[in-house]
Design a protein around this motif. Sequence first.
Motif, short mmCIF file in Angstrom:
data_model
loop_
_atom_site.label_atom_id
_atom_site.label_comp_id
_atom_site.label_asym_id
_atom_site.label_seq_id
_atom_site.Cartn_x
_atom_site.Cartn_y
_atom_site.Cartn_z
N UNK A 22 -6.31 -1.57 -2.26
CA UNK A 22 -5.63 -2.77 -1.73
C UNK A 22 -5.59 -3.87 -2.79
N UNK A 23 -6.69 -4.07 -3.50
CA UNK A 23 -6.74 -5.11 -4.53
C UNK A 23 -5.74 -4.81 -5.65
N UNK A 38 -2.71 -7.32 -6.41
CA UNK A 38 -2.76 -8.09 -7.65
C UNK A 38 -1.88 -7.54 -8.76
N UNK A 39 -1.70 -6.24 -8.79
CA UNK A 39 -0.97 -5.63 -9.90
C UNK A 39 0.51 -5.46 -9.61
N UNK A 40 0.92 -5.66 -8.38
CA UNK A 40 2.34 -5.49 -8.08
C UNK A 40 3.12 -6.79 -8.27
N UNK A 41 2.41 -7.86 -8.58
CA UNK A 41 3.06 -9.14 -8.78
C UNK A 41 3.00 -9.50 -10.26
N UNK A 42 4.14 -9.87 -10.82
CA UNK A 42 4.22 -10.22 -12.24
C UNK A 42 4.52 -11.70 -12.37
N UNK A 43 3.70 -12.38 -13.16
CA UNK A 43 3.96 -13.78 -13.46
C UNK A 43 4.57 -13.84 -14.85
#
Length: 67
Positions: free
Chosen positions: A53-54, A58-63
């Motif tokens: 889940x983490x 956290x890794x599926x969103x790119x800033x």
Amino acid sequence: MTHKQLIQKLEQTSDEGVETGLDSPPPVKAISEHPFAKFIGILSNSEATEIQRAITADCSQIDRTEW
């Protein structure tokens, strides 16, 4: 075992034998030689689910402005 030898062996095996073989886990030797073998079984199912889940969150969103 070569690809051809495997095909020959499968052709000589009954359908039931093939299905049983496909349902069986890989040989222990193959598992024990894997570089990550020492990590097998160290997490509980709930810990593994929490990590998945983490990673997904956290890794599926790119800033794109971060770098």
